[in-house]
Design a protein around this motif. Structure first.
Motif, short mmCIF file in Angstrom:
data_model
loop_
_atom_site.label_atom_id
_atom_site.label_comp_id
_atom_site.label_asym_id
_atom_site.label_seq_id
_atom_site.Cartn_x
_atom_site.Cartn_y
_atom_site.Cartn_z
N PHE A 4 47.37 80.49 29.75
CA PHE A 4 47.00 81.41 28.72
C PHE A 4 46.27 83.05 29.79
N LEU A 5 46.96 84.08 29.36
CA LEU A 5 46.85 85.22 30.12
C LEU A 5 45.40 85.75 29.54
N PHE A 6 44.48 86.29 30.34
CA PHE A 6 43.23 86.73 29.92
C PHE A 6 43.08 87.99 30.32
N VAL A 7 43.04 89.12 29.46
CA VAL A 7 43.17 90.41 29.79
C VAL A 7 41.97 91.17 29.60
N ASP A 76 44.61 74.49 24.35
CA ASP A 76 45.18 75.13 23.09
C ASP A 76 44.29 76.57 23.05
N PRO A 77 44.66 77.46 22.08
CA PRO A 77 43.81 78.72 21.78
C PRO A 77 42.45 78.47 21.73
N ALA A 78 42.11 77.64 21.08
CA ALA A 78 40.69 77.41 20.98
C ALA A 78 39.74 76.89 22.23
N ASP A 79 40.53 76.23 22.79
CA ASP A 79 40.07 75.86 24.60
C ASP A 79 40.23 77.16 25.34
N ALA A 80 41.11 77.89 25.30
CA ALA A 80 41.08 79.21 25.99
C ALA A 80 39.97 80.04 25.60
N ALA A 81 39.75 80.16 24.32
CA ALA A 81 38.80 81.04 23.67
C ALA A 81 37.32 80.41 24.15
N ARG A 82 37.26 79.26 24.30
CA ARG A 82 35.91 78.73 24.94
C ARG A 82 35.62 78.99 26.29
N LYS A 85 34.49 82.58 26.78
CA LYS A 85 33.25 83.05 26.27
C LYS A 85 32.28 82.75 27.47
N GLY A 86 32.66 82.07 28.64
CA GLY A 86 31.73 82.28 29.98
C GLY A 86 32.15 83.54 30.70
N CYS A 87 33.03 84.33 30.31
CA CYS A 87 33.52 85.26 31.19
C CYS A 87 32.49 86.44 31.69
N PRO A 88 32.12 86.59 32.94
CA PRO A 88 31.11 87.62 33.15
C PRO A 88 31.29 89.00 32.77
N ILE A 89 32.54 89.33 32.35
CA ILE A 89 32.64 90.93 31.85
C ILE A 89 32.01 91.14 30.38
N HIS A 91 29.06 90.25 29.74
CA HIS A 91 27.48 90.45 30.09
C HIS A 91 27.65 92.03 30.57
N ALA A 92 28.80 92.61 30.92
CA ALA A 92 28.83 94.07 31.41
C ALA A 92 29.45 94.96 30.16
N GLY A 93 29.59 94.23 28.86
CA GLY A 93 29.66 95.25 27.87
C GLY A 93 31.33 95.08 27.60
N GLY A 94 32.00 94.36 28.31
CA GLY A 94 33.65 94.44 28.20
C GLY A 94 34.04 93.46 27.20
N SER A 95 35.39 92.99 27.18
CA SER A 95 35.76 92.11 26.25
C SER A 95 37.12 91.34 26.83
N VAL A 96 37.41 90.05 26.44
CA VAL A 96 38.56 89.41 26.91
C VAL A 96 39.52 88.97 25.88
N GLU A 97 40.75 89.50 26.10
CA GLU A 97 41.91 89.42 25.14
C GLU A 97 42.60 88.17 25.78
N VAL A 98 42.97 87.00 24.89
CA VAL A 98 43.34 85.77 25.31
C VAL A 98 44.72 85.72 24.57
N ALA A 99 45.96 85.38 25.35
CA ALA A 99 47.18 85.26 24.97
C ALA A 99 47.84 84.38 25.46
N PRO A 100 48.45 83.32 24.84
CA PRO A 100 49.43 82.10 25.28
C PRO A 100 50.62 82.84 26.20
N ILE A 101 50.82 82.22 27.27
CA ILE A 101 52.06 82.86 27.86
C ILE A 101 53.17 81.78 27.50
#
Length: 104
Positions: A4-7, A76-82, A85-89, A91-101
């Motif tokens: 999964f690509l995390f952007v 799977d996508p649910a595991d990638a989203a889980r 959810k722990g990403c430090p960004i 906490h800095a007001g950012g977001s994470v886009e998750v896409a399967p490769i």
């Protein structure tokens, strides 16, 4: 396992060297908890350009500029989203886009 690509989008820049060290430690600690799931820890990125279908180029990073990326293994996508959810960004007001490769 699938890849999964995390952007990463947004997130505040550290305002001091000390804050920068804390942010880097948070990222390294997060990666450490994920172990082998971290395929490529990635990097921050600079301001992007957007090239439109008509060939025009804008230098504003678009509507939601990318600030970095990583690649992870997840069940799977649910595991990638889980994982995201722990990403430090977050906490800095950012977001994470998750896409399967998709393997080609």
């Amino acid at each position: 396992m699938a890849k999964f690509l995390f952007v990463y989008h947004g997130g505040a820049m550290p305002q001091s060297e000390e804050e920068g060290a804390k942010v880097m430690k948070a990222w390294m600690d997060w990666f450490a908890t994920l172990g082998a799931a971290v395929v490529d820890g990635g990097n921050p990125v600079g301001k992007s350009q957007t090239v439109a279908a008509n060939g025009t180029v804008t230098n504003d990073g678009g509507a939601n500029p990318v600030s970095g990326y990583s690649v992870f293994d997840a069940k799977d996508p649910a595991d990638a989203a889980r994982i995201a959810k722990g990403c430090p960004i977050l906490h800095a007001g950012g977001s994470v886009e998750v896409a399967p490769i998709i393997d080609m």
